[in-house]
Structure formats: C-alpha cells, structure tokens
Design an enzyme around this catalytic site. Sequence first.
Site, PDB file in Angstrom:
ATOM      1  N   HIS A 125     -73.556  12.154  17.552  1.00  0.00           N
ATOM      2  CA  HIS A 125     -72.618  12.548  16.589  1.00  0.00           C
ATOM      3  C   HIS A 125     -72.055  11.324  15.784  1.00  0.00           C
ATOM      4  O   HIS A 125     -72.459  10.310  15.786  1.00  0.00           O
ATOM      5  CB  HIS A 125     -71.370  13.195  17.599  1.00  0.00           C
TER       6      HIS A 125
HETATM    7  P1  TYD Z   1     -67.149  13.862  24.259  1.00  0.00           P
HETATM    8  O1  TYD Z   1     -66.662  13.318  22.980  1.00  0.00           O
HETATM    9  O2  TYD Z   1     -67.683  15.511  23.891  1.00  0.00           O
HETATM   10  O3  TYD Z   1     -68.400  13.193  25.015  1.00  0.00           O
HETATM   11  P2  TYD Z   1     -69.994  13.113  24.800  1.00  0.00           P
HETATM   12  O4  TYD Z   1     -70.178  13.841  23.450  1.00  0.00           O
HETATM   13  O5  TYD Z   1     -70.170  11.661  24.862  1.00  0.00           O
HETATM   14  O6  TYD Z   1     -70.422  13.756  25.928  1.00  0.00           O
HETATM   15  O7  TYD Z   1     -66.084  13.882  25.155  1.00  0.00           O
HETATM   16  C1  TYD Z   1     -66.388  14.664  26.722  1.00  0.00           C
HETATM   17  C2  TYD Z   1     -64.910  15.394  26.903  1.00  0.00           C
HETATM   18  O8  TYD Z   1     -63.961  14.243  27.124  1.00  0.00           O
HETATM   19  C3  TYD Z   1     -64.632  16.352  25.950  1.00  0.00           C
HETATM   20  O9  TYD Z   1     -63.974  17.523  26.896  1.00  0.00           O
HETATM   21  C4  TYD Z   1     -63.274  15.650  25.358  1.00  0.00           C
HETATM   22  C5  TYD Z   1     -62.747  14.650  26.134  1.00  0.00           C
HETATM   23  N1  TYD Z   1     -62.281  13.417  25.776  1.00  0.00           N
HETATM   24  C6  TYD Z   1     -60.981  13.270  25.688  1.00  0.00           C
HETATM   25  O10 TYD Z   1     -60.011  14.193  26.107  1.00  0.00           O
HETATM   26  N2  TYD Z   1     -60.411  12.101  25.172  1.00  0.00           N
HETATM   27  C7  TYD Z   1     -61.199  11.263  24.500  1.00  0.00           C
HETATM   28  O11 TYD Z   1     -60.790  10.300  23.910  1.00  0.00           O
HETATM   29  C8  TYD Z   1     -62.749  11.364  24.556  1.00  0.00           C
HETATM   30  C9  TYD Z   1     -63.661  10.408  23.860  1.00  0.00           C
HETATM   31  C10 TYD Z   1     -63.206  12.574  24.955  1.00  0.00           C
END
Ligand code: TYD
Length: 143
Positions: free
Chosen positions: A56
């Site tokens: 991303h």
């Molecule tokens: P996401 O950024 O989608 O992680 P990745 O793509 O690396 O697997 O985040 C995973 C979950 O965590 C998503 O439901 C949103 C939550 N999240 C938060 O609530 N706060 C944050 O600061 C981050 C980075 C994620």
Amino acid sequence: MMTGKLDGVKWVDIKSIPTENAGRLQFFESRNDIDFDIKRIYYITDVPKGTWRGAHAHKELKQLLFCPYGSVTLKLTDGTNVEEFVLDKPNKGIVISKPTWRDMLWNVDNSVLCVAASDYYDVDDYIRDYEKFEIFVGVKKND
Ligand code: TYD
C-alpha cells in the site's frame, strides 16, 4: 521500473547511546530529529521470517520506520524508481514523506517493525491498488 533514488525517502540516524550498566538507549524527538510531529506510534510483531506485508501507499501520512529487533527489507517505489532499504539496526530509520508504495519482507522471525506517524489512523489515506497509486502520483493516465 528502474533502480534509483526516491525523492521522499531518506535514512535517519537515530541517536543511540551506551548506558551505564549494559545496553544502549535510542531516542528521537519530533522537530528536533524528524521533521514532522508524531501523532501515532504502531508496531508489528509476531511475523514469521519470509512474510511479505505492506502493498500500500499513503496519500498524506509521513512516517519514520525502524526495526529495533531483527531485520526487515523495505522495497519502496514512487511509481518510477525502486529502492531497497534494510532495517536491521536499532539506530537506523527510514523517513517516508511522499506517497510511496511499500512492500516489506521479514528477514528474521519476530522482527519488530515500528512506525512513528504524522497523523491518526485514517482508512481514506491508504491506497491499496497499485494502478490507483500510479494514477495518484501521475505516472499513469486515468483512462
Ligand atoms: P492495516 O493497516 O490494514 O494493516 P496491514 O495492511 O498491514 O495488514 O491495519 C490492520 C487493522 O488494524 C485494520 O483493521 C486497521 C487497524 N489499525 C488501526 O486501528 N490503527 C492503526 O494505527 C493501524 C496501522 C491499523
């Protein structure tokens, strides 16, 4: 894609000092050491070696990424140039301050990837489709 320098990405030497009994202490401060205010810290744990994460980019968010334990390779691109960075020391950080697509490889089991970010979590700041990222940064036309 070509290997080359990315405009909005730079190494940061995190201050690291030996401490009295044993060990080292690392620290950084908003504005004094990095050029944005930190509103959020998050960190990724429990990831097995060989895992790719990321895929991303962010539209506005600025981030300092560092790995206090283990080793993580960041493969970054601005849509034209690609550059790889290995975070494998507690005092090495990467600041990403422009929209940059990232893929991240865990080189060591349970490496801890930490992020100090310029803003609160905002799902609308994410670009998760590479073609949309190319359009966003202007290397591809929206047709
Ligand atoms: P996401 O950024 O989608 O992680 P990745 O793509 O690396 O697997 O985040 C995973 C979950 O965590 C998503 O439901 C949103 C939550 N999240 C938060 O609530 N706060 C944050 O600061 C981050 C980075 C994620």
